[in-house]
Design an enzyme around this catalytic site. Structure first.
Site, PDB file in Angstrom:
ATOM      1  N   CYS A  57     -10.606   0.755   7.359  1.00 35.29           N
ATOM      2  CA  CYS A  57     -10.056   2.082   7.629  1.00 35.29           C
ATOM      3  C   CYS A  57     -10.679   3.175   6.766  1.00 35.29           C
ATOM      4  O   CYS A  57     -10.926   4.292   7.241  1.00 35.29           O
ATOM      5  CB  CYS A  57      -8.545   2.064   7.428  1.00 35.29           C
ATOM      6  SG  CYS A  57      -8.032   1.285   5.876  1.00 35.29           S
TER       7      CYS A  57
ATOM      8  N   GLU B  37       0.858  -1.203   0.000  1.00 30.22           N
ATOM      9  CA  GLU B  37       0.000   0.000   0.000  1.00 30.22           C
ATOM     10  C   GLU B  37       0.890   1.248   0.000  1.00 30.22           C
ATOM     11  O   GLU B  37       0.706   2.182   0.784  1.00 30.22           O
ATOM     12  CB  GLU B  37      -0.922   0.002   1.228  1.00 30.22           C
ATOM     13  CG  GLU B  37      -1.771  -1.254   1.333  1.00 30.22           C
ATOM     14  CD  GLU B  37      -2.785  -1.235   2.471  1.00 30.22           C
ATOM     15  OE1 GLU B  37      -2.425  -0.769   3.572  1.00 30.22           O
ATOM     16  OE2 GLU B  37      -3.926  -1.668   2.256  1.00 30.22           O
TER      17      GLU B  37
HETATM   18 ZN   LIG Z   1      -7.990   2.986   4.316  1.00 31.10          ZN
END
Ligand SMILES: [Zn+2]
Length: 673
Positions: free
Chosen positions: A406, A322
């Protein structure tokens, strides 16, 4: 300062003055800015009445609230508690984030039912807190068998994977928001008990733990607790967490911990962590006056905006980790661009503006806001993107929720705070940073009230009328941002350029009907005069359709063109184009493109229309060209009508075989949930 000690912990009884030293440019708080426009106001209302309750429901449904109840039962000595492992060690943060968003919403719109729900949730959270302040259900539920990322003792895996300080950071952010919104200290006291434990546990002394946060955010959270309480220990701990990072062996690029942050020069590693780190550095710099952090985040920003940002303002190109990619590594189909990273990018750019007072940071903030960030939530407010690619082969769509959730939580907490990004002040200068119809109530340095009222159809129309209404005649300076996109600059740093020359439509500014010459100061037109009730500023930012190209080193965009109008990046999506195919469309530079507002489409959006070419190879190998209608919609609005192709970058010429080589994929597919 008046503090009451309860059970050895610092418990706030009454508000104390905020920090003496802080950002030189102070935002006008979101509670003083009311948007009543057609673009943001409905979205904020959808977030308030739909997304926030929906996200709380998802937290309940997925066992996130039960984790607090189970931890509380264990703390009460119950033995028949189900030991079901939580999904992730950071699942506690999702209720915290939604609670933060709900608090911001409550601050501007009373909602007794929601306030009561929050109080109940806060009591549940408080009941899961261990007697010394530790709050982390992934361990408390079953201390002998904590979550396998968590380590066999508190904080031993913090630098790698436990997220104990990440959980604490989101608790602190939520607590500061809830306290400021309601004046109630029920959540703040939970946060302060944990913050006090952290102050005892971590620090430079030999009897303290020398550990950096594995996933940053506690630095920003501690800065907020410092602002709320005035307790210098919280600021000192935030600074310690920055300074210990990378100062000991065992760091890595993924966690931004291979060298100390003040020595870092490039945006690297996990992009959400990075955005939170740089934001935390800005906060601590503002609160301590430490210029080393500022120098570092300025250098990192130059790298990020000059070499690693997407046209949509998205950051973090790589699904693997990520993470940020190498310089100019900006593939479209596989672009990761986590929604949280867009939120982090806006946190960071807002803070850079507050440090420097330069509109170039607001240019990045605005681009991210209207494009890469807003794409993260559906028009309904109940579906979300985790990655935000700039191209789809038809196999990617929004999700109602995620195992790792998230991103929805970050949307719920960002949107209600958005009005706080519109205006700022420094001394007798008032900054107008963003544009939307609505009002703002400010105080001039002598304490006298100033009301600003904007009327505009922004982002669809660049005509902006600002009524300036000081209660009494007053000399001050109004700094009106002239966006980079209106000054022929796609983004600072030159990563993207406008491919056409439309400078014949100038930006104009008038005060009370009289034209004013625009003299730019760091991206602002400064209007320094004696203002009185009823003065009117009229700004006109022409919004022609613009073609954009990328730096040649961005190989994914080579020979390609993208479309913008005002602050909005456009994309072609399958329902609007013949055959549902958009990835092999060619937009020659001489094809005229026009824009029109379509009130019935996607809750009302501006679209771009024209003709495009499609090339294909026939059975005998010859190249076939066909012409067809072309339509593009705002990028943020894609994926609200089911799965199908989408593209932001289009081949710009039809030179036979070369065009064919440009057709199709510009990188692998987005790889997240
Ligand atoms: Zn996120």
């Amino acid at each position: 300062m008046f503090l009451v000690l309860v059970c050895g912990a610092t418990t706030l009884a009454t508000p104390v003055p905020s920090a003496k030293e802080d950002y030189p440019y102070q935002p006008v708080p979101f509670t003083a800015v009311h948007l009543d426009d057609q673009f943001w106001a409905p979205r904020l209302e959808t977030n308030r009445i739909t997304t926030i309750p929906y996200a709380f429901g998802k937290c309940e449904e997925s066992g996130r609230m039960d984790n607090f109840a189970r931890a509380a039962a264990i703390l009460r000595g119950q033995t028949n508690v189900s030991r079901k492992e939580p999904g992730y060690p950071f699942d506690d943060t999702d209720p915290y984030k939604v609670l933060e968003g709900a608090s911001y919403a409550l601050a501007v719109q009373p909602d007794p039912k929601m306030a009561a729900y929050l109080d109940q949730l806060i009591a549940l959270i408080a009941s899961a807190q261990e007697p010394d302040g530790y709050l982390y259900t992934a361990r408390t539920i079953d201390p002998d068998h904590p979550y396998n990322w968590s380590g066999n003792q508190r904080w031993v895996n913090e630098e790698a994977s436990s997220h104990e300080l990440y959980d604490a950071g989101h608790l602190f952010e939520a607590a500061a928001a809830h306290y400021q919104a309601t004046g109630e200290t029920n959540l703040l006291n939970v946060a302060l008990r944990e913050a006090d434990l952290l102050c005892q546990t971590f620090g430079p002394e030999t009897n303290q733990l020398h550990v950096w946060p594995g996933h940053e955010i506690v630095e920003m959270g501690l800065a907020k607790l410092y602002r709320v309480t005035g307790d210098p220990r919280y600021l000192a701990l935030a600074k310690y967490f920055l300074d210990v990072r990378g100062s000991l062996p065992g760091g890595d690029v993924y966690h931004q911990s291979w060298i100390p942050p003040v020595q870092q020069t490039e945006a690297v590693g996990h992009a959400v962590r990075a955005g939170y780190l740089y934001s935390g550095m800005a906060d601590v710099a503002a609160l301590t006056g430490d210029r080393d952090y500022v120098r570092a985040i300025d250098r990192i920003w130059e790298n990020c905006v000059g070499k690693k940002i997407y046209l949509t303002g998205g950051i973090g190109a790589r699904p693997d980790g990520e993470a940020f990619g190498a310089n100019y590594e900006l593939p479209n189909l596989s672009a990761y661009n986590e929604t949280c990273a867009a939120v982090g990018n806006d946190f960071w750019n807002e803070r850079l503006f507050l440090l420097h007072g330069d509109a170039k940071y607001v240019d990045v903030l605005e681009r991210t806001l209207y494009n890469g960030l807003l794409a993260g939530v559906s028009l309904s407010g109940t579906k979300f993107f985790y990655p935000n690619p700039l191209e789809s082969d038809g196999n990617y769509e929004r999700s109602p929720w995620f195992g790792c959730a998230c991103c929805p939580g970050n949307i719920t907490r960002f949107l209600p705070s958005l009005p706080g990004y519109f205006y700022a002040q420094q001394g007798r200068r008032v900054y107008v940073n963003l544009f939307a119809s609505g009002t703002a109530d400010l105080k001039l340095p002598d304490g006298s009230p100033l009301k600003l009222t904007q009327a505009t159809r922004y982002p669809w129309d660049g005509a902006i009328r600002i009524i300036v209404a000081p209660e009494k005649k007053h000399r001050f300076s109004l700094a009106v941002r002239i966006p980079g996109w209106a000054r022929n600059e796609v983004l600072p740093g030159g990563l993207y350029q406008f491919a056409d020359d439309l400078t014949n439509e100038p930006v104009t500014l008038q005060v009370n009907g009289r034209p004013v010459a625009i003299q730019l100061d760091r991206g602002y037109a400064l209007l320094d005069r004696t203002w009185q009730m009823g003065d009117v500023v009229e700004l006109n930012l022409p919004m022609p359709v613009r073609r954009v190209t990328a730096d040649a080193r961005v190989t994914a965009d080579a020979g390609r063109v993208a479309l913008e109008r005002g602050p909005i990046v456009f994309c072609a999506e399958w329902p609007d184009n013949p055959g549902g195919k958009v990835r092999d469309l060619i937009l020659p530079g001489d094809q005229p493109l026009t824009a029109a507002f379509e009130p019935a489409l996607l809750n009302g959006v501006e679209t771009i229309q024209g003709r495009a070419l499609r090339v294909s190879r026939s059975a005998d190998g010859s190249v076939l060209k066909t012409e067809q209608d072309f339509k593009a919609i705002p990028y943020f609005a894609w994926a609200n009508r089911g799965k199908g192709e989408m593209a932001v970058w289009f081949a710009d010429s039809v030179d036979g075989g070369e065009a064919l080589s440009k057709i199709g994929s510009t990188g692998g597919r987005a790889g997240a949930e």
